[in-house]
Design an enzyme around this catalytic site. Structure first.
Site, mmCIF file in Angstrom:
data_model
loop_
_atom_site.group_PDB
_atom_site.id
_atom_site.type_symbol
_atom_site.label_atom_id
_atom_site.label_comp_id
_atom_site.label_asym_id
_atom_site.label_seq_id
_atom_site.Cartn_x
_atom_site.Cartn_y
_atom_site.Cartn_z
ATOM 1 C CD GLN A 78 7.568 32.473 -4.407
ATOM 2 O OE1 GLN A 78 8.316 31.790 -3.726
ATOM 3 N NE2 GLN A 78 7.026 32.037 -5.511
ATOM 4 C CG PHE A 79 9.632 37.003 -9.509
ATOM 5 C CD1 PHE A 79 8.781 37.172 -10.586
ATOM 6 C CD2 PHE A 79 10.478 35.898 -9.488
ATOM 7 C CE1 PHE A 79 8.765 36.257 -11.631
ATOM 8 C CE2 PHE A 79 10.472 34.986 -10.521
ATOM 9 C CZ PHE A 79 9.611 35.155 -11.594
ATOM 10 C CB THR A 80 5.659 34.050 -8.504
ATOM 11 O OG1 THR A 80 5.875 33.381 -7.268
ATOM 12 C CG2 THR A 80 6.702 33.620 -9.530
#
Length: 146
Positions: A78-80
């Site tokens: 989950q890079f966000t």
């Protein structure tokens, strides 16, 4: 590194309408890798998550870990989690690691969890995923290596 830990009754992840990961009671993890993260950050977070005492014991106190409970883990990249919304209306993801580095460290994180004795299911790195869970509690904890 940031890991959003959610105690779950169950969790699953689908890619292209196909279930690629599915767990019963345990943890659903949203895993973000920072551009400056190292192997030490990954190991720290894996140890912390595996031993985090957020499950109830026989006295209804949060004294047990997912390991103690024999639970499973659903780990989702989950890079966000590194979205910066301080300026403007569009998040800036400059602090997130580049995909090549992030994938390597994400896979190492999951390997460490397995080495600690956990059953780990995952999504598909970089794919659009549909994540479903039944949050238990709810109990949601943010673990950071920074």
């Amino acid at each position: 590194m940031r890991v959003l830990v959610q105690r779950a009754k169950r969790g699953s992840v689908r890619v292209d309408q196909k279930t690629v990961g599915d767990i019963g009671p345990g943890l659903v993890l949203l895993v973000g890798i920072h551009q400056e993260d190292t192997e030490a950050d990954v190991r720290f977070c894996a140890e912390k998550v595996a031993h985090l005492r957020i499950f109830e014991d026989s006295s209804a106190k949060m004294n047990e870990s997912v390991l103690d409970q024999g639970g499973s883990v659903l780990s989702i990249s989950q890079f966000t989690l590194y979205g910066d919304c301080k300026k403007g209306r569009r998040p800036n993801f400059m602090r997130a690691a580049k995909p090549e580095k992030a994938k390597l460290l994400y896979e190492r994180f999951n390997s460490y969890l397995r080495e600690l004795g956990l059953v780990v299911e995952t999504g598909e790195f970089g794919a659009m995923m549909e994540v479903e869970l039944i949050n238990d509690g709810p109990v949601t904890i943010l673990v950071e290596s920074e």
